[in-house]
Design an enzyme around this catalytic site. Structure first.
Site, PDB file in Angstrom:
ATOM      1  N   LYS A   1       0.277 110.526  23.685  1.00  0.00           N
ATOM      2  CA  LYS A   1       1.464 109.890  23.079  1.00  0.00           C
ATOM      3  C   LYS A   1       1.117 109.330  21.701  1.00  0.00           C
ATOM      4  O   LYS A   1       1.838 108.502  21.149  1.00  0.00           O
ATOM      5  CB  LYS A   1       1.961 108.748  23.964  1.00  0.00           C
ATOM      6  CG  LYS A   1       2.448 109.165  25.336  1.00  0.00           C
ATOM      7  CD  LYS A   1       2.971 107.943  26.082  1.00  0.00           C
ATOM      8  CE  LYS A   1       3.354 108.262  27.502  1.00  0.00           C
ATOM      9  NZ  LYS A   1       3.643 107.033  28.267  1.00  0.00           N
TER      10      LYS A   1
ATOM     11  N   HIS B   1     -26.254 115.029  26.412  1.00  0.00           N
ATOM     12  CA  HIS B   1     -25.723 114.927  27.773  1.00  0.00           C
ATOM     13  C   HIS B   1     -26.858 114.272  28.592  1.00  0.00           C
ATOM     14  O   HIS B   1     -27.567 114.940  29.342  1.00  0.00           O
ATOM     15  CB  HIS B   1     -25.396 116.335  28.286  1.00  0.00           C
ATOM     16  CG  HIS B   1     -24.574 116.370  29.540  1.00  0.00           C
ATOM     17  ND1 HIS B   1     -24.334 115.258  30.323  1.00  0.00           N
ATOM     18  CD2 HIS B   1     -23.939 117.404  30.149  1.00  0.00           C
ATOM     19  CE1 HIS B   1     -23.582 115.620  31.354  1.00  0.00           C
ATOM     20  NE2 HIS B   1     -23.329 116.914  31.270  1.00  0.00           N
TER      21      HIS B   1
ATOM     22  N   ARG C   1     -16.637 111.218  28.477  1.00  0.00           N
ATOM     23  CA  ARG C   1     -16.960 112.532  27.899  1.00  0.00           C
ATOM     24  C   ARG C   1     -15.974 112.792  26.765  1.00  0.00           C
ATOM     25  O   ARG C   1     -14.775 112.566  26.912  1.00  0.00           O
ATOM     26  CB  ARG C   1     -16.847 113.626  28.949  1.00  0.00           C
ATOM     27  CG  ARG C   1     -16.857 115.020  28.346  1.00  0.00           C
ATOM     28  CD  ARG C   1     -17.025 116.114  29.353  1.00  0.00           C
ATOM     29  NE  ARG C   1     -18.380 116.128  29.892  1.00  0.00           N
ATOM     30  CZ  ARG C   1     -18.860 117.102  30.653  1.00  0.00           C
ATOM     31  NH1 ARG C   1     -18.098 118.120  30.980  1.00  0.00           N
ATOM     32  NH2 ARG C   1     -20.099 117.058  31.111  1.00  0.00           N
TER      33      ARG C   1
ATOM     34  N   ARG D   1     -18.466 119.386  37.613  1.00  0.00           N
ATOM     35  CA  ARG D   1     -19.656 118.774  38.168  1.00  0.00           C
ATOM     36  C   ARG D   1     -19.838 117.308  37.761  1.00  0.00           C
ATOM     37  O   ARG D   1     -19.988 116.423  38.598  1.00  0.00           O
ATOM     38  CB  ARG D   1     -20.933 119.509  37.693  1.00  0.00           C
ATOM     39  CG  ARG D   1     -21.398 120.647  38.512  1.00  0.00           C
ATOM     40  CD  ARG D   1     -22.090 121.644  37.604  1.00  0.00           C
ATOM     41  NE  ARG D   1     -21.065 122.208  36.738  1.00  0.00           N
ATOM     42  CZ  ARG D   1     -20.342 123.272  37.079  1.00  0.00           C
ATOM     43  NH1 ARG D   1     -20.619 123.909  38.170  1.00  0.00           N
ATOM     44  NH2 ARG D   1     -19.378 123.719  36.314  1.00  0.00           N
ATOM     45  N   THR D   2     -19.843 117.078  36.451  1.00  0.00           N
ATOM     46  CA  THR D   2     -20.192 115.741  35.965  1.00  0.00           C
ATOM     47  C   THR D   2     -19.173 114.701  36.432  1.00  0.00           C
ATOM     48  O   THR D   2     -19.530 113.623  36.896  1.00  0.00           O
ATOM     49  CB  THR D   2     -20.294 115.748  34.425  1.00  0.00           C
ATOM     50  OG1 THR D   2     -21.169 116.807  34.052  1.00  0.00           O
ATOM     51  CG2 THR D   2     -20.817 114.449  33.885  1.00  0.00           C
TER      52      THR D   2
HETATM   53  N1  ASP Z   1     -21.801 121.208  31.945  1.00  0.00           N
HETATM   54  C1  ASP Z   1     -22.637 121.183  30.761  1.00  0.00           C
HETATM   55  C2  ASP Z   1     -21.975 120.406  29.651  1.00  0.00           C
HETATM   56  O1  ASP Z   1     -20.975 119.764  29.865  1.00  0.00           O
HETATM   57  C3  ASP Z   1     -23.051 122.542  30.330  1.00  0.00           C
HETATM   58  C4  ASP Z   1     -21.945 123.474  29.949  1.00  0.00           C
HETATM   59  O2  ASP Z   1     -20.767 123.118  29.941  1.00  0.00           O
HETATM   60  O3  ASP Z   1     -22.295 124.606  29.625  1.00  0.00           O
HETATM   61  O4  ASP Z   1     -22.477 120.416  28.546  1.00  0.00           O
END
Ligand code: ASP
Length: 318
Positions: A97, A147, A119, A69-70
């Site tokens: 590497k 987040h 991330r 999603r993100t």
């Molecule tokens: N997508 C959200 C996160 O990256 C929630 C999850 O993974 O449960 O934290």
């Protein structure tokens, strides 16, 4: 070019444009981000989804942890604003590497992107890098810490359904201890006056969570948590941050899974949310996931509008 030239102190404008967490974000910044996100909401349903506010800008998406999603949402948001984007994941990068994270980030910064979306599994990684890099950093999730864009998209999803966050009863249920979503939501919702109940088994709900903000109550009982709730926010069990395999899925669902019967205890117009990915039969029943007041896909849709606003702010064009 000497590497050290990238380690000079960053001008305050760059720091201001980064989005590292909700906890330290001023209320006026939050309000601006929420209202700019709401401004971008209608466009998501239009036939032509294109603005040119980020034309000529370059966004790097750097994902060191899995994401559907993100990652897709940031990429779509950037494209809807006409930015050029590239996405890099740890597996395909020089980190495999032996390059250090700082060297990887400096290398990418040398190509002069306008923002880096990042991330990482380590809490605080984007904060650390943002102190040195000459590029605004957007935190797309750091370990169990925060987040921020998830909390923003959750807030506008709530505001699509409720007139205000002030005084709202919000129950956050599940693996609170390992959830960055819970932390960001606690900070954002409390800044706007919501009343929070955090619920989970003792191993996933530390008593310290009560000190995260004002007006937080903790409980280990799901019926107690959902009673009178306006918003029920379910969380995935973050198995990747625990050593609990094999996980007792059925027992967990029996005590902490949201079933349709729980909704009778909440307000009659209560909404159900989940950041995804959902595990049907673990955190919530299929009946709940698919019922009309489940906002799970609305959250995903709103994510694009939020990330458009966040990227505009990061690129300094807002
Ligand atoms: N997508 C959200 C996160 O990256 C929630 C999850 O993974 O449960 O934290």
């Amino acid at each position: 070019m000497a590497l050290s030239s990238f380690f000079s102190e960053r001008p305050s404008d760059l720091i201001r444009r980064s989005l590292l967490d909700i906890e330290n974000l001023a209320r006026e910044d939050l309000e601006w981000l929420l209202s700019r996100s709401q401004h971008h909401q209608p466009m998501q349903a239009e036939a032509v989804k294109k603005l040119n506010t980020l034309r000529g800008k370059t966004i790097v998406n750097l994902f060191f942890e899995s994401s559907t999603r993100t990652r897709a949402s940031f990429e779509i948001a950037a494209k809807r604003l006409d930015a050029d984007t590239i996405s890099i994941s740890a597996q395909g990068s020089s980190l495999s590497k032996g390059e250090t994270l700082v060297d990887t980030l400096n290398t990418l910064s040398a190509m002069r992107p306008d923002a880096i979306v990042m991330r990482h599994a380590a809490s605080g990684a984007p904060h650390f890098l943002s102190r040195f890099l000459p590029t605004p950093i957007v935190n797309a999730g750091d370990g169990r810490h925060e987040h921020p864009t998830q909390a923003l998209l959750d807030a506008i999803t709530i505001l699509d359904n409720k007139s205000s966050l002030d005084g709202l009863n919000v129950a956050i249920i599940g693996d609170i201890a390992h959830s960055r979503v819970a932390r960001s939501n606690v900070h954002l919702l409390s800044k706007f006056g919501a009343k929070l109940v955090l619920c989970g088994p003792a191993t996933m709900l530390s008593p310290n969570m009560a000190h995260l903000a004002e007006r937080i109550r903790l409980t280990h009982n799901i019926e107690d948590a959902v009673t009178g709730a306006d918003v029920i926010m379910m969380l995935r069990v973050q198995l990747e941050r625990q050593n609990m395999l094999p996980f007792p899925k059925n027992e967990y669902f029996q005590f902490y899974g949201l079933g349709i019967e729980h909704l009778k205890l909440a307000k009659s117009d209560a909404i159900v949310m989940h950041p995804g990915p959902i595990n049907r039969g673990r955190e919530l029943s299929s009946e709940v996931a698919d019922f009309p007041r489940s906002m799970i896909l609305n959250q995903v849709e709103n994510g694009v509008a939020v990330r458009m606003a966040v990227l505009e702010r990061a690129c300094g064009v807002s």
